[in-house]
Design a protein around this motif. Structure first.
Motif, PDB file in Angstrom:
ATOM      1  N   SER A  92      18.986 -16.355  -7.048  1.00 25.24           N
ATOM      2  CA  SER A  92      19.389 -16.266  -5.646  1.00 25.24           C
ATOM      3  C   SER A  92      18.237 -15.919  -4.723  1.00 25.24           C
ATOM      4  O   SER A  92      18.193 -16.369  -3.587  1.00 25.24           O
ATOM      5  N   ILE A  93      17.358 -15.110  -5.217  1.00 26.86           N
ATOM      6  CA  ILE A  93      16.227 -14.620  -4.426  1.00 26.86           C
ATOM      7  C   ILE A  93      14.981 -14.737  -5.286  1.00 26.86           C
ATOM      8  O   ILE A  93      15.026 -14.495  -6.489  1.00 26.86           O
ATOM      9  N   TRP A  94      13.897 -15.104  -4.669  1.00 26.97           N
ATOM     10  CA  TRP A  94      12.635 -15.158  -5.406  1.00 26.97           C
ATOM     11  C   TRP A  94      11.954 -13.806  -5.324  1.00 26.97           C
ATOM     12  O   TRP A  94      11.871 -13.202  -4.256  1.00 26.97           O
ATOM     13  N   TYR A  95      11.503 -13.327  -6.460  1.00 25.84           N
ATOM     14  CA  TYR A  95      10.784 -12.055  -6.530  1.00 25.84           C
ATOM     15  C   TYR A  95       9.340 -12.313  -6.932  1.00 25.84           C
ATOM     16  O   TYR A  95       9.071 -13.137  -7.803  1.00 25.84           O
ATOM     17  N   VAL A  96       8.443 -11.607  -6.275  1.00 21.55           N
ATOM     18  CA  VAL A  96       7.029 -11.673  -6.625  1.00 21.55           C
ATOM     19  C   VAL A  96       6.575 -10.254  -6.957  1.00 21.55           C
ATOM     20  O   VAL A  96       7.189  -9.277  -6.514  1.00 21.55           O
ATOM     21  N   PRO A  97       5.514 -10.117  -7.737  1.00 20.19           N
ATOM     22  CA  PRO A  97       5.039  -8.775  -8.094  1.00 20.19           C
ATOM     23  C   PRO A  97       4.603  -7.981  -6.852  1.00 20.19           C
ATOM     24  O   PRO A  97       4.072  -8.545  -5.889  1.00 20.19           O
ATOM     25  N   ALA A  98       4.830  -6.683  -6.904  1.00 19.41           N
ATOM     26  CA  ALA A  98       4.366  -5.803  -5.823  1.00 19.41           C
ATOM     27  C   ALA A  98       2.842  -5.835  -5.782  1.00 19.41           C
ATOM     28  O   ALA A  98       2.185  -6.019  -6.811  1.00 19.41           O
ATOM     29  N   HIS A  99       2.301  -5.676  -4.599  1.00 18.27           N
ATOM     30  CA  HIS A  99       0.845  -5.618  -4.383  1.00 18.27           C
ATOM     31  C   HIS A  99       0.143  -6.907  -4.790  1.00 18.27           C
ATOM     32  O   HIS A  99      -0.995  -6.880  -5.239  1.00 18.27           O
ATOM     33  N   ASP A 100       0.818  -8.046  -4.649  1.00 17.49           N
ATOM     34  CA  ASP A 100       0.225  -9.329  -5.027  1.00 17.49           C
ATOM     35  C   ASP A 100       0.407 -10.324  -3.883  1.00 17.49           C
ATOM     36  O   ASP A 100       1.294 -11.185  -3.929  1.00 17.49           O
ATOM     37  N   PRO A 101      -0.432 -10.229  -2.848  1.00 16.82           N
ATOM     38  CA  PRO A 101      -0.261 -11.118  -1.696  1.00 16.82           C
ATOM     39  C   PRO A 101      -0.435 -12.598  -2.041  1.00 16.82           C
ATOM     40  O   PRO A 101       0.201 -13.454  -1.430  1.00 16.82           O
ATOM     41  N   SER A 102      -1.254 -12.915  -3.035  1.00 18.58           N
ATOM     42  CA  SER A 102      -1.423 -14.327  -3.388  1.00 18.58           C
ATOM     43  C   SER A 102      -0.131 -14.887  -3.986  1.00 18.58           C
ATOM     44  O   SER A 102       0.227 -16.036  -3.730  1.00 18.58           O
ATOM     45  N   ALA A 103       0.590 -14.085  -4.766  1.00 19.35           N
ATOM     46  CA  ALA A 103       1.879 -14.532  -5.310  1.00 19.35           C
ATOM     47  C   ALA A 103       2.868 -14.783  -4.176  1.00 19.35           C
ATOM     48  O   ALA A 103       3.630 -15.761  -4.218  1.00 19.35           O
ATOM     49  N   MET A 104       2.855 -13.936  -3.156  1.00 22.51           N
ATOM     50  CA  MET A 104       3.742 -14.121  -2.008  1.00 22.51           C
ATOM     51  C   MET A 104       3.383 -15.409  -1.273  1.00 22.51           C
ATOM     52  O   MET A 104       4.264 -16.219  -0.956  1.00 22.51           O
ATOM     53  N   ARG A 105       2.089 -15.632  -1.021  1.00 22.89           N
ATOM     54  CA  ARG A 105       1.654 -16.862  -0.344  1.00 22.89           C
ATOM     55  C   ARG A 105       2.049 -18.102  -1.138  1.00 22.89           C
ATOM     56  O   ARG A 105       2.552 -19.081  -0.580  1.00 22.89           O
ATOM     57  N   GLU A 106       1.837 -18.062  -2.450  1.00 23.36           N
ATOM     58  CA  GLU A 106       2.178 -19.207  -3.299  1.00 23.36           C
ATOM     59  C   GLU A 106       3.674 -19.494  -3.276  1.00 23.36           C
ATOM     60  O   GLU A 106       4.094 -20.656  -3.222  1.00 23.36           O
TER      61      GLU A 106
END
Length: 109
Positions: free
Chosen positions: A39-53
């Motif tokens: 339902s929701i995508w989760y990315v690791p905390a403190h990982d801005p590149s994962a959020m951008r991707e």
């Protein structure tokens, strides 16, 4: 966000889902109990590149994003949030507690 166990961000998630917006959240702990990865995508905390991707992926794949929003609107509801709160509260109430050796002092005020 920083890892925590007090479900920071759940209100924002509920509002975004209600508005029909896709949600990408940091995996800080606790949120995953309210809504799964379907339902929701989760990315690791403190990982801005994962959020951008992840955001770039959503922009490239509108069909996937639309399906995620539909799943989220079925999965993430205020009722689900309330049910989780009830379950967690009951588990805390039923947890055995240690007895205090001395009674706590009474207030003089």
């Amino acid at each position: 966000m920083h890892p925590n166990h007090h479900v920071s961000g759940v209100t924002v998630i509920l509002e975004a889902v209600a508005a029909g917006e896709p949600v990408v959240a940091t995996a800080t702990g606790g949120l995953e109990e309210y809504s799964g990865a379907g339902s929701i995508w989760y990315v690791p905390a403190h990982d801005p590149s994962a959020m951008r991707e992840q955001l770039a992926f959503l922009a490239r794949e509108p069909g996937v994003t639309t399906e995620q929003i539909r799943r989220a609107q079925k999965d993430v509801t205020a009722r689900a949030f309330a049910n989780q709160h009830v379950m967690l509260t009951r588990s805390l109430i039923n947890r055995p507690t240690e007895r205090i050796a001395e009674p706590l002092p009474h207030s003089c005020t």
